[in-house]
Every structure is written in C-alpha cells, then in structure tokens.
Scaffold this motif. Structure first.
Motif, PDB file in Angstrom:
ATOM      1  N   ASN A 257       0.234  -6.162   0.345  1.00  0.00           N
ATOM      2  CA  ASN A 257       1.146  -6.173  -0.804  1.00  0.00           C
ATOM      3  C   ASN A 257       2.522  -5.645  -0.447  1.00  0.00           C
ATOM      4  OD1 ASN A 257      -1.513  -5.293  -3.069  1.00  0.00           O
ATOM      5  ND2 ASN A 257      -0.686  -7.306  -2.679  1.00  0.00           N
ATOM      6  N   GLY A 258       2.910  -5.799   0.808  1.00  0.00           N
ATOM      7  CA  GLY A 258       4.234  -5.379   1.225  1.00  0.00           C
ATOM      8  C   GLY A 258       4.198  -4.555   2.492  1.00  0.00           C
ATOM      9  N   HIS A 259       5.365  -4.476   3.130  1.00  0.00           N
ATOM     10  CA  HIS A 259       5.509  -3.755   4.393  1.00  0.00           C
ATOM     11  C   HIS A 259       6.427  -2.555   4.179  1.00  0.00           C
ATOM     12  CE1 HIS A 259       4.904  -7.865   6.671  1.00  0.00           C
ATOM     13  NE2 HIS A 259       3.973  -7.644   5.733  1.00  0.00           N
ATOM     14  N   VAL A 260       6.161  -1.489   4.897  1.00  0.00           N
ATOM     15  CA  VAL A 260       7.016  -0.311   4.807  1.00  0.00           C
ATOM     16  C   VAL A 260       7.328   0.182   6.212  1.00  0.00           C
ATOM     17  CG1 VAL A 260       5.084   1.317   4.567  1.00  0.00           C
ATOM     18  CG2 VAL A 260       7.341   1.949   3.732  1.00  0.00           C
ATOM     19  N   VAL A 261       8.599   0.446   6.474  1.00  0.00           N
ATOM     20  CA  VAL A 261       9.020   1.036   7.739  1.00  0.00           C
ATOM     21  C   VAL A 261       8.824   2.542   7.657  1.00  0.00           C
ATOM     22  CG1 VAL A 261      11.000   1.511   9.226  1.00  0.00           C
ATOM     23  CG2 VAL A 261      10.658  -0.797   8.309  1.00  0.00           C
ATOM     24  N   TYR A 275      -5.057  -1.042   2.421  1.00  0.00           N
ATOM     25  CA  TYR A 275      -5.125  -0.841   0.974  1.00  0.00           C
ATOM     26  C   TYR A 275      -4.142  -1.803   0.331  1.00  0.00           C
ATOM     27  CZ  TYR A 275      -1.429   2.128   2.831  1.00  0.00           C
ATOM     28  OH  TYR A 275      -0.349   2.581   3.551  1.00  0.00           O
ATOM     29  N   ARG A 276      -4.359  -2.048  -0.937  1.00  0.00           N
ATOM     30  CA  ARG A 276      -3.462  -2.875  -1.741  1.00  0.00           C
ATOM     31  C   ARG A 276      -2.826  -2.024  -2.828  1.00  0.00           C
ATOM     32  NH1 ARG A 276      -4.433  -8.906  -2.196  1.00  0.00           N
ATOM     33  NH2 ARG A 276      -5.883  -9.496  -0.533  1.00  0.00           N
ATOM     34  N   ALA A 277      -1.837  -2.600  -3.517  1.00  0.00           N
ATOM     35  CA  ALA A 277      -1.160  -1.860  -4.579  1.00  0.00           C
ATOM     36  C   ALA A 277      -2.132  -1.471  -5.683  1.00  0.00           C
ATOM     37  CB  ALA A 277      -0.008  -2.689  -5.140  1.00  0.00           C
ATOM     38  N   ARG A 278      -3.096  -2.321  -5.959  1.00  0.00           N
ATOM     39  CA  ARG A 278      -4.046  -2.042  -7.039  1.00  0.00           C
ATOM     40  C   ARG A 278      -4.986  -0.887  -6.704  1.00  0.00           C
ATOM     41  NH1 ARG A 278      -6.507  -7.814  -5.755  1.00  0.00           N
ATOM     42  NH2 ARG A 278      -8.121  -7.312  -4.237  1.00  0.00           N
ATOM     43  N   ASP A 279      -5.046  -0.461  -5.448  1.00  0.00           N
ATOM     44  CA  ASP A 279      -5.904   0.656  -5.056  1.00  0.00           C
ATOM     45  C   ASP A 279      -5.278   2.013  -5.347  1.00  0.00           C
ATOM     46  OD1 ASP A 279      -7.845  -1.116  -3.990  1.00  0.00           O
ATOM     47  OD2 ASP A 279      -6.648  -1.321  -2.164  1.00  0.00           O
ATOM     48  N   PHE A 282      -1.024   4.175  -2.101  1.00  0.00           N
ATOM     49  CA  PHE A 282       0.178   4.256  -1.273  1.00  0.00           C
ATOM     50  C   PHE A 282       0.817   5.639  -1.300  1.00  0.00           C
ATOM     51  CE2 PHE A 282       4.806   3.861  -0.687  1.00  0.00           C
ATOM     52  CZ  PHE A 282       4.788   3.512   0.652  1.00  0.00           C
ATOM     53  N   GLY A 283       0.788   6.313  -2.427  1.00  0.00           N
ATOM     54  CA  GLY A 283       1.382   7.645  -2.495  1.00  0.00           C
ATOM     55  C   GLY A 283       0.813   8.574  -1.451  1.00  0.00           C
ATOM     56  N   LYS A 284      -0.487   8.474  -1.215  1.00  0.00           N
ATOM     57  CA  LYS A 284      -1.144   9.303  -0.196  1.00  0.00           C
ATOM     58  C   LYS A 284      -0.578   9.020   1.194  1.00  0.00           C
ATOM     59  CE  LYS A 284      -5.667   9.980   1.989  1.00  0.00           C
ATOM     60  NZ  LYS A 284      -7.120   9.629   1.906  1.00  0.00           N
ATOM     61  N   TYR A 285      -0.373   7.752   1.504  1.00  0.00           N
ATOM     62  CA  TYR A 285       0.101   7.397   2.842  1.00  0.00           C
ATOM     63  C   TYR A 285       1.606   7.583   2.984  1.00  0.00           C
ATOM     64  CZ  TYR A 285      -4.627   6.237   3.594  1.00  0.00           C
ATOM     65  OH  TYR A 285      -5.994   6.368   3.707  1.00  0.00           O
ATOM     66  N   ALA A 286       2.336   7.503   1.874  1.00  0.00           N
ATOM     67  CA  ALA A 286       3.748   7.889   1.915  1.00  0.00           C
ATOM     68  C   ALA A 286       3.870   9.363   2.277  1.00  0.00           C
ATOM     69  CB  ALA A 286       4.416   7.605   0.575  1.00  0.00           C
ATOM     70  N   GLY A 307       2.323 -11.861   1.572  1.00  0.00           N
ATOM     71  CA  GLY A 307       2.085 -10.429   1.695  1.00  0.00           C
ATOM     72  C   GLY A 307       3.327  -9.604   1.959  1.00  0.00           C
ATOM     73  N   CYS A 308       4.486 -10.230   2.060  1.00  0.00           N
ATOM     74  CA  CYS A 308       5.711  -9.495   2.400  1.00  0.00           C
ATOM     75  C   CYS A 308       6.389  -8.872   1.188  1.00  0.00           C
ATOM     76  CB  CYS A 308       6.708 -10.414   3.104  1.00  0.00           C
ATOM     77  SG  CYS A 308       6.213 -10.866   4.780  1.00  0.00           S
ATOM     78  N   ASN A 309       6.107  -9.378  -0.009  1.00  0.00           N
ATOM     79  CA  ASN A 309       6.753  -8.835  -1.213  1.00  0.00           C
ATOM     80  C   ASN A 309       6.262  -7.421  -1.492  1.00  0.00           C
ATOM     81  OD1 ASN A 309       6.287 -12.040  -1.988  1.00  0.00           O
ATOM     82  ND2 ASN A 309       8.301 -11.261  -2.456  1.00  0.00           N
ATOM     83  N   TRP A 310       7.194  -6.544  -1.847  1.00  0.00           N
ATOM     84  CA  TRP A 310       6.859  -5.138  -2.060  1.00  0.00           C
ATOM     85  C   TRP A 310       6.329  -4.938  -3.472  1.00  0.00           C
ATOM     86  CZ3 TRP A 310       5.709  -1.292   0.846  1.00  0.00           C
ATOM     87  CH2 TRP A 310       5.721   0.002   0.344  1.00  0.00           C
ATOM     88  N   LYS A 311       5.065  -4.526  -3.595  1.00  0.00           N
ATOM     89  CA  LYS A 311       4.396  -4.404  -4.887  1.00  0.00           C
ATOM     90  C   LYS A 311       4.096  -2.955  -5.273  1.00  0.00           C
ATOM     91  CE  LYS A 311       3.802  -8.946  -5.191  1.00  0.00           C
ATOM     92  NZ  LYS A 311       4.533  -9.766  -6.169  1.00  0.00           N
ATOM     93  N   PHE A 312       4.494  -1.981  -4.465  1.00  0.00           N
ATOM     94  CA  PHE A 312       4.088  -0.593  -4.684  1.00  0.00           C
ATOM     95  C   PHE A 312       5.082   0.221  -5.506  1.00  0.00           C
ATOM     96  CE2 PHE A 312       1.913  -1.958  -0.821  1.00  0.00           C
ATOM     97  CZ  PHE A 312       0.631  -1.491  -1.010  1.00  0.00           C
ATOM     98  N   GLY A 313       6.219  -0.369  -5.857  1.00  0.00           N
ATOM     99  CA  GLY A 313       7.239   0.403  -6.555  1.00  0.00           C
ATOM    100  C   GLY A 313       8.010   1.285  -5.588  1.00  0.00           C
ATOM    101  N   PHE A 314       9.039   1.948  -6.106  1.00  0.00           N
ATOM    102  CA  PHE A 314       9.945   2.700  -5.238  1.00  0.00           C
ATOM    103  C   PHE A 314       9.901   4.209  -5.461  1.00  0.00           C
ATOM    104  CE2 PHE A 314      11.783  -1.585  -5.580  1.00  0.00           C
ATOM    105  CZ  PHE A 314      11.867  -1.901  -4.231  1.00  0.00           C
ATOM    106  N   ASN A 315       8.951   4.687  -6.256  1.00  0.00           N
ATOM    107  CA  ASN A 315       8.914   6.118  -6.542  1.00  0.00           C
ATOM    108  C   ASN A 315       8.660   6.964  -5.298  1.00  0.00           C
ATOM    109  OD1 ASN A 315       9.402   5.712  -9.248  1.00  0.00           O
ATOM    110  ND2 ASN A 315       7.249   5.767  -9.842  1.00  0.00           N
ATOM    111  N   ASP A 316       7.938   6.401  -4.323  1.00  0.00           N
ATOM    112  CA  ASP A 316       7.602   7.159  -3.122  1.00  0.00           C
ATOM    113  C   ASP A 316       8.535   6.863  -1.954  1.00  0.00           C
ATOM    114  OD1 ASP A 316       5.099   8.596  -3.896  1.00  0.00           O
ATOM    115  OD2 ASP A 316       4.414   6.557  -4.285  1.00  0.00           O
TER     116      ASP A 316
END
Length: 511
Positions: A257-261, A275-279, A282-286, A307-316
């Motif tokens: 659900n997206g890539h993060v550098v 993991y996916r956004a629905r799980d 991501f906050g844990k891994y951020a 799968g490249c679109n960012w689905k996790f939001g930007f709070n983290d």
C-alpha cells in the motif's frame, strides 16, 4: 509435495495473510555420505517443489525448509507462469525472499534477504551472498523461503521452487565495513543530495561504484542507499565515500500500500514491510525507523505502479517525497496535495511536512540527482542533514546547475529563509525575494501562498533572474517559490510546465 490448504492468518500478527506450505526436508550430511563425520564436503542435495496459487492468495506464501547440520550454502531458484490475461487485467508477478532458522516474526531477526522480482535465483553462505541477501552461517533449523504473489492472473499462478543445499565447512563471515556518518563538508552550507537510489542489491542495474560515480558527476554532496526491503547494500560502499561524498544507509520499505524511504537508518538495521494500511501497523514501523536514527519519508505518493500509491496517511511522516524522477503528472498531484497540508498547518498547530525530491534512479538512462534536495545543514553529517530536512530548510532542483536563494524580510530588518518563520505583525509589510540561476530559457517564477499563486514573472533567456514581491502576514500565511519550464502546450490548457526547482515555504506572522 502437497501444500497445506490453510491460511495461517495468526502466523504474522498484523500481516495481510500467510499461507504456509508443507516443509521440504533433507538428509543430514553424515547420512548422505555414509556417516562421514567430516560434514560431507563437496556434496549437495536438491529438491524441487511445485504448486498453484489461486487469485486472492495471501500476500506471503512460506515454504519451510528443514536445513540439517553441516550445510555450507543454501541456493534457491524459482519460476512461475505468465499466462495471457484479458485486457486491463493484471498478470502474474511473484517476489521472493528468505528467512533463516530464527523465524519469520514481523520485525524479527530471521530476515536474510529479499530480491522481490529482480532475481530468479540466489545463494547464501557464511562467506558471501547474492546481492539483496545477507551473508552469514547457514545454521540448522527451519528456514522459510517466502513467495510474494504481488498480482495473480485470473487463471492463478503456477510456481516452481528449487532448493539446493551444499555441504562443507562453513567458512568465515566478513566483518561489514559501513560508511562513516560524517564527511569533511564546508561547515554550515547548502548541501545537495539524492536519498532514493537503487543498485544491483535490489532491482537496480548499477553497481554501488557506478552510483557513487554518477553522484559525483551530478555534483552531489550526499546520497542514501535505499534498496527495496533489504539492507544488503549497507556494507557494499567500502572505498566509495570520501571527503566529497557522504553515503547514508537506509531502506525503501516497499509495502503493498505504498513505499516509504527510511532515510539514514543505522547500518544493518532492517525495517519490515509485511503489512498493509488496513492492518494499522505502520505507526509501529515508523517508530522503528526513528529508533534506528532515520527519517520517515513516503515515496512517490501518487505513483502509478501497482502498490506504489501511499495509503497510510502522513501523520507518522517526517517529510514527503513530492518529486520523484522526471516531473510528471503524479508529481503535480503530489505537490498540490502537499500544498493543501500547508494550508491545514497554517490554521492548526503549526506542524507541517517538508517537501523533498529524489531521483529513484535504477538504471541508465535514469539520472542520479534528477531531482536533488538541497539542504541547509551545519555540516556534512547524517545528523545535520536530517536536522535540515526535518526543519524544512531545503529546496529541490532538477540539477546542480540550478542555484537559488529565497528570503522574506520585515520592515524592521527581520529575516527568514526557507523553512523558517518571519515573526511580524499581521499588517506589517513583508518583502519576499527570490534569486535563481542556471535554469533554461522560457522558465517562469511562481510565488505560491495559502491562496494559491499571487505573483509570477518570466526569467530572462540567460537562465538567471530575480523576483521581488510585497505582502503581509494577513494576506499570506506562507509563501513558497516554484521555477517552472514553459508548458508543453504553450499554456493553452492552463496547466503549468514541469518543475525546474521549488522551495519549502517561508512562514509569515506570529503564531
């Protein structure tokens, strides 16, 4: 071998689903060689597993391999079918990686490599490993080959996995040599870098040496190695850094659900991606990225690949990659989305997300340093570069030929630069100045505020120009600058031309 047709959804807490197959077993070395206590040096055993995965299969399919004592090297190859599919339908794409006897727990220590879909075979021993994989002893226990059916055709996916164990003395694992976290630098200065790059250690075609040479040719001061879901490149840069080039370690955490550098994480630290956004994981891994000393930067949020679109939001997030490689419509969307977050910050608690740009270069003719992030930092070090990015003291350019300065000045001599706040009264006059050089002919300057573009002017054909605009904090909560090439359609559509350079905002007024 028959696969166990059971979804073990609890096997990985928070994962999007796991299918575990029946295990592959091998004889001990001494059994194979008639009781030879010397470990069966030079012998090997091979087994092949075939199977079928239907559409809707879980994200990860685990093939346990019971590795006996005395194994010197484990080698794996795989293939899968690619049937013709109806127009508009995704075909088969299947990734691969491996975990050792320490297990497959999310964030656990068992990770030994991931090549995605870039390789059809790999090998691991104590002495060496295929790029994307980690050298180290092949200890006895249950290893897991992991297949990642990224997309599955309507007909399903037929796969074949071949596992070879080679027996013998284990050998010694070389001690990794990681890049230093500081280079000579120029003291407090603007430093140019590209922090999203790939080599042969994931799906890139360049070697680390070729990337380092390209970075120097592009006039960069720092780069970050960010392979997909692996840290194998971290010790691969020995002899390539220098007083003129800081090399940071990181990872492109590539989820469904997206890539993060993960920019500037500690060498050798692996960040999980399963993991996916629905799980809601991501906050844990951020946090793990930050605990490892890195920045969390969503990559190409509106990328067009699966799968490249960012689905996790930007709070983290600590920053966002608004410009990835050549400036294209998905970058245009990302810039506009990012600008909307600035408007929200202006009316909220003031927290805002800095913008960065990276090349994401994989191979020729993709250009290392197109674009590059120019960071005001106290020195050329991991900590200082990260501090500059986190504070938004940075701007983006398509090449090192472009230079600019951007400032806001109050009537009493107050001064603020990129990423800073000019503390003036709401009705106090503010002068905004931009100076740019090194752009092509036909470029224009745009000054953007929370209302949108409020000033624009053409740059002379020499490629150098200035802009000066007066405003107040009541009229503009922030101002940022863009330098654009001429529109491809001559401006008929109203869509601006592609970006040549852009800055983070200067904030106006007291909070």
């Amino acid at each position: 071998m028959q696969r166990r047709d059971v979804l073990r959804l609890s096997a990985l807490a928070g994962a999007a689903g796991v299918l575990t197959l029946d295990p592959v077993t091998f004889a001990q070395a001494e059994e194979r060689d008639g009781g030879d206590s010397g470990g069966g040096s030079g012998s090997e055993q091979t087994k092949t597993v075939t199977g079928h995965l239907p559409t809707g299969s879980p994200d990860f399919v685990y093939l346990p391999v019971e590795v006996p004592r005395g194994v010197r090297e484990i080698a794996v190859s795989y293939s899968y079918d690619r049937p013709t599919v109806p127009a508009g339908t995704q075909g088969n794409a299947c990734d691969i990686g491996i975990f050792d006897e320490r297990g497959t727990d999310l964030g656990g220590r068992g990770f030994r490599g991931w090549s995605g879909g870039a390789r059809t075979e790999f090998a691991i021993s104590a002495e060496q490993a295929t790029p994307a994989y980690l050298a180290g002893p092949v200890k006895a226990g249950t290893w897991h080959i992991v297949l990642g059916p990224y997309t599955v055709a309507p007909q399903g996916l037929d796969y074949k996995v071949t596992v070879t164990l080679r027996f013998g003395e284990p050998g010694e694992t070389p001690k990794p040599v990681y890049p230093p976290q500081r280079a000579k630098g120029r003291g407090r200065a603007w430093y140019r870098g590209d922090s999203h790059l790939h080599t042969i250690h994931s799906d890139g075609k360049r070697t680390p040496a070729e990337v380092a040479a390209a970075a120097r040719a592009a006039g960069l001061d720092f780069i970050t190695t960010t392979e997909h879901n692996t840290t194998s490149s971290h010790p691969a840069w020995e002899g390539l850094w220098g007083d003129d080039l800081l090399i940071l370690t990181g990872e492109e955490v590539t989820t469904r659900n997206g890539h993060v550098v993960a920019l500037g994480t500690d060498p050798g630290v692996f960040i999980d991606w399963r993991y996916r956004a629905r799980d809601n994981a991501f906050g844990k891994y951020a946090r793990k990225i930050r605990q490892a000393g890195g920045l969390v930067i969503p990559a190409h949020p509106h990328g067009t690949c699966v799968g490249c679109n960012w689905k996790f939001g930007f709070n983290d997030a600590d920053a966002v990659e608004v410009w990835n490689a050549d400036f294209t419509p998905d970058d245009e969307v990302t810039v506009q989305e990012w600008d909307n977050t600035l408007v929200a910050a202006a009316r909220g608690d003031g927290r805002w997300l800095p913008a960065v740009g990276h090349s994401d270069a994989h191979r020729e003719p993709q250009v290392v340093g197109l674009p590059q992030t120019v960071v005001l930092a106290d020195d050329l070090s991991r900590t200082a570069i990260q501090d500059g990015i986190r504070a938004g003291r940075c701007w983006i350019a398509e090449s090192s030929a472009i230079d600019l300065s951007f400032e806001a000045v109050g009537g009493r001599g107050q001064h603020a630069g990129i990423g800073e706040r000019l503390k003036v009264g709401r009705q106090d006059e503010v002068t905004v100045r931009l100076k740019v050089s090194g752009v092509g002919s036909g470029c224009t300057i745009r000054l953007i505020t929370d209302q949108g573009q409020l000033y624009g002017t053409a740059i002379p054909d020499s490629g150098s120009g200035t802009a000066e605009w007066r405003t107040t904090a009541s009229y503009a909560a922030y101002v940022r600058a863009e330098v654009r090439h001429a529109p491809a359609d001559g401006g008929a559509s109203g869509v601006p031309g592609r970006m040549a350079a852009m800055t983070n905002p200067i904030w106006l007024g007291e909070r």
